[in-house]
Design a protein around this motif. Structure first.
Motif, PDB file in Angstrom:
ATOM      1  N   ILE A  78       0.864  -1.197   0.000  1.00 47.44           N
ATOM      2  CA  ILE A  78       0.000   0.000   0.000  1.00 47.44           C
ATOM      3  C   ILE A  78       0.893   1.237   0.000  1.00 47.44           C
ATOM      4  CG2 ILE A  78      -0.318  -0.052   2.549  1.00 47.44           C
ATOM      5  CD1 ILE A  78      -3.235   1.036   1.892  1.00 47.44           C
ATOM      6  N   GLY A  79       0.570   2.180  -0.869  1.00 43.63           N
ATOM      7  CA  GLY A  79       1.317   3.437  -0.939  1.00 43.63           C
ATOM      8  C   GLY A  79       0.445   4.552  -0.377  1.00 43.63           C
ATOM      9  N   ALA A  80       1.050   5.455   0.397  1.00 45.82           N
ATOM     10  CA  ALA A  80       0.286   6.591   0.935  1.00 45.82           C
ATOM     11  C   ALA A  80       1.028   7.889   0.668  1.00 45.82           C
ATOM     12  CB  ALA A  80       0.088   6.430   2.441  1.00 45.82           C
ATOM     13  N   ASP A  81       0.262   8.925   0.379  1.00 45.42           N
ATOM     14  CA  ASP A  81       0.851  10.241   0.120  1.00 45.42           C
ATOM     15  C   ASP A  81      -0.232  11.276   0.408  1.00 45.42           C
ATOM     16  OD1 ASP A  81       3.557  11.057  -1.653  1.00 45.42           O
ATOM     17  OD2 ASP A  81       1.999  12.604  -1.645  1.00 45.42           O
ATOM     18  N   THR A  82       0.192  12.546   0.591  1.00 39.05           N
ATOM     19  CA  THR A  82      -0.811  13.590   0.780  1.00 39.05           C
ATOM     20  C   THR A  82      -1.202  14.249  -0.545  1.00 39.05           C
ATOM     21  OG1 THR A  82       1.070  14.931   1.481  1.00 39.05           O
ATOM     22  CG2 THR A  82      -0.452  14.244   3.208  1.00 39.05           C
ATOM     23  N   SER A  83      -0.513  13.891  -1.626  1.00 39.99           N
ATOM     24  CA  SER A  83      -0.834  14.521  -2.916  1.00 39.99           C
ATOM     25  C   SER A  83      -1.695  13.596  -3.774  1.00 39.99           C
ATOM     26  CB  SER A  83       0.460  14.869  -3.664  1.00 39.99           C
ATOM     27  OG  SER A  83       0.195  15.035  -5.039  1.00 39.99           O
ATOM     28  N   ILE A  84      -2.899  14.052  -4.059  1.00 42.69           N
ATOM     29  CA  ILE A  84      -3.819  13.270  -4.893  1.00 42.69           C
ATOM     30  C   ILE A  84      -3.277  13.125  -6.318  1.00 42.69           C
ATOM     31  CG2 ILE A  84      -5.290  15.346  -5.284  1.00 42.69           C
ATOM     32  CD1 ILE A  84      -7.019  12.132  -5.123  1.00 42.69           C
ATOM     33  N   THR A  85      -2.621  14.170  -6.808  1.00 44.06           N
ATOM     34  CA  THR A  85      -2.079  14.098  -8.177  1.00 44.06           C
ATOM     35  C   THR A  85      -0.956  13.065  -8.250  1.00 44.06           C
ATOM     36  OG1 THR A  85      -2.475  16.457  -8.259  1.00 44.06           O
ATOM     37  CG2 THR A  85      -1.315  15.528 -10.118  1.00 44.06           C
ATOM     38  N   ALA A  86      -0.126  13.016  -7.206  1.00 45.88           N
ATOM     39  CA  ALA A  86       0.964  12.026  -7.192  1.00 45.88           C
ATOM     40  C   ALA A  86       0.350  10.624  -7.219  1.00 45.88           C
ATOM     41  CB  ALA A  86       1.835  12.216  -5.951  1.00 45.88           C
ATOM     42  N   ILE A  87      -0.664  10.409  -6.399  1.00 48.35           N
ATOM     43  CA  ILE A  87      -1.276   9.080  -6.339  1.00 48.35           C
ATOM     44  C   ILE A  87      -1.964   8.718  -7.659  1.00 48.35           C
ATOM     45  CG2 ILE A  87      -3.206   7.816  -5.235  1.00 48.35           C
ATOM     46  CD1 ILE A  87      -2.116   8.690  -2.599  1.00 48.35           C
ATOM     47  N   LYS A  88      -2.641   9.684  -8.258  1.00 51.49           N
ATOM     48  CA  LYS A  88      -3.283   9.413  -9.565  1.00 51.49           C
ATOM     49  C   LYS A  88      -2.226   9.026 -10.599  1.00 51.49           C
ATOM     50  CE  LYS A  88      -7.529  12.126  -9.467  1.00 51.49           C
ATOM     51  NZ  LYS A  88      -8.075  13.460  -9.749  1.00 51.49           N
ATOM     52  N   LYS A  91      -1.048   5.490  -9.907  1.00 52.59           N
ATOM     53  CA  LYS A  91      -2.056   4.485 -10.299  1.00 52.59           C
ATOM     54  C   LYS A  91      -2.038   4.262 -11.807  1.00 52.59           C
ATOM     55  CE  LYS A  91      -5.678   4.623  -6.840  1.00 52.59           C
ATOM     56  NZ  LYS A  91      -6.980   5.157  -6.500  1.00 52.59           N
ATOM     57  N   LYS A  92      -1.950   5.358 -12.533  1.00 52.05           N
ATOM     58  CA  LYS A  92      -1.962   5.276 -13.993  1.00 52.05           C
ATOM     59  C   LYS A  92      -0.696   4.549 -14.491  1.00 52.05           C
ATOM     60  CE  LYS A  92      -2.589   8.303 -17.915  1.00 52.05           C
ATOM     61  NZ  LYS A  92      -2.348   9.646 -18.350  1.00 52.05           N
ATOM     62  N   TRP A  93       0.410   4.870 -13.862  1.00 49.51           N
ATOM     63  CA  TRP A  93       1.715   4.320 -14.283  1.00 49.51           C
ATOM     64  C   TRP A  93       1.801   2.822 -13.997  1.00 49.51           C
ATOM     65  CZ3 TRP A  93       6.724   4.130 -11.171  1.00 49.51           C
ATOM     66  CH2 TRP A  93       7.834   3.929 -12.003  1.00 49.51           C
ATOM     67  N   ILE A  94       1.354   2.413 -12.799  1.00 54.60           N
ATOM     68  CA  ILE A  94       1.517   1.015 -12.378  1.00 54.60           C
ATOM     69  C   ILE A  94       0.366   0.143 -12.880  1.00 54.60           C
ATOM     70  CG2 ILE A  94       1.888  -0.539 -10.404  1.00 54.60           C
ATOM     71  CD1 ILE A  94       2.986   1.882  -8.851  1.00 54.60           C
TER      72      ILE A  94
END
Ligand SMILES: C[S@@+](CC[C@H](N)C(=O)[O-])C[C@H]1O[C@@H](n2cnc3c(N)ncnc32)[C@H](O)[C@@H]1O
Length: 280
Positions: A78-88, A91-94
């Protein structure tokens, strides 16, 4: 002005939401320069099939992706971050996987129902205003034999790629970095990093240093890309300088990097990275 950690975190969220796609393109998705640390971190942690892993401040997923491949279908990440753009972006990349999740979570306030075998945190500890809180949280979320792995940049003079520009810019624009902000190289020595992790209760702490090389092209490429990839609020401050000052600033940076220019006019920077491993 008194430092306000919540305002600092909100500013960081805004910055990472704006910068994440460019950060991914230039750094995280290519394992150049300092990002050779990802493989070293995974190697030092001896990650194995079936491990349950939490990648804290996962950004655009460079560590998350590699550890997900390593733990196989029987593992979980599980990956966690405070940036929604980073997480998006991550997700797209992986791509979507049954054994991979992402959550928006602040490092100083993360709680999970089930503990992890390993927790990783690459190039982020120095962003947490209260790093002790984050480390104590990490410890609580590890199982009995759980392992921690942290990568940080060395102190500023050991990372001339950043300091050659920052030292000059902060002379020209004293509030370039908002006053009172935590020092981003405060864990950049083996002793400082080890002490912070020890204070949070970790044991068997080992810190290794690596000096990677990074070639940003010619001086003009280095300068142009700094301006292209820097976060918007900093770009606005640079743009507010008059032409004469900008020329002076650029010349002062050129002077700073003279010793990193090779015969073929491209540049090569040494880049120190510390990787810490520890046990709960
Ligand atoms: C330099 S990036 C590193 C990302 C990733 N670990 C990597 O190696 O590419 C720093 C990340 O820390 C995240 N971050 C900063 N403050 C945070 C906090 N308080 N809690 C969680 N994430 C945070 C940022 O949003 C950003 O994605």
């Amino acid at each position: 002005m008194k430092f306000n950690p919540n305002e600092y975190k909100l500013r960081n969220i805004a910055i990472w939401n704006e910068v994440a796609p460019r950060y991914h393109k230039r750094w995280a998705s290519v394992s150049r320069g300092p990002f050779q640390s990802t493989s070293e971190l995974i190697h030092l942690l001896e990650i194995k099939k079936g491990d349950r892993i939490f990648d804290l401040a996962c950004g655009t997923g460079v560590v998350t992706k590699k550890i997900n491949q390593k733990v196989g279908n029987s593992g979980y990440v599980i990956g966690a971050d405070t940036s929604i753009t980073a997480i998006k972006t991550a997700k797209k990349w992986i791509g979507s996987k049954l054994n991979l999740d992402f959550v928006i979570m602040d490092a100083e306030n993360c709680y999970f129902a089930k503990p992890f075998d390993v927790i990783t945190c690459q190039y982020a500890l120095f962003f947490f205003p209260n790093a002790q809180n984050a480390l104590k949280n990490i410890r609580k979320n590890l199982n009995k034999n759980g392992k921690l792995g942290i990568s940080v940049h060395g102190v500023s003079k050991k990372v001339p790629f950043f300091s050659s520009i920052l030292d000059v810019v902060t002379e020209f624009i004293p509030d370039y970095i908002p006053p009172g902000s935590p020092n981003l190289d405060r864990f950049g020595t083996k002793t400082a990093l080890r002490n912070e992790v020890k204070k949070a209760g970790f044991e068997k702490i080992k810190v290794k240093n690596f000096v990677f090389k990074f070639n940003p092209g010619t001086f003009e490429n280095y300068w142009k890309n700094y301006l292209r990839y820097v976060a918007k609020p900093l770009k606005e401050k640079l743009n507010s300088l008059d032409r004469q000052k900008r020329v002076k600033l650029k010349n002062a940076v050129r002077e700073n990097v003279k010793s990193y220019i090779l015969n073929d006019k491209t540049m090569e920077f040494p880049w120190e990275v510390l990787i810490l491993t520890a046990k709960k």
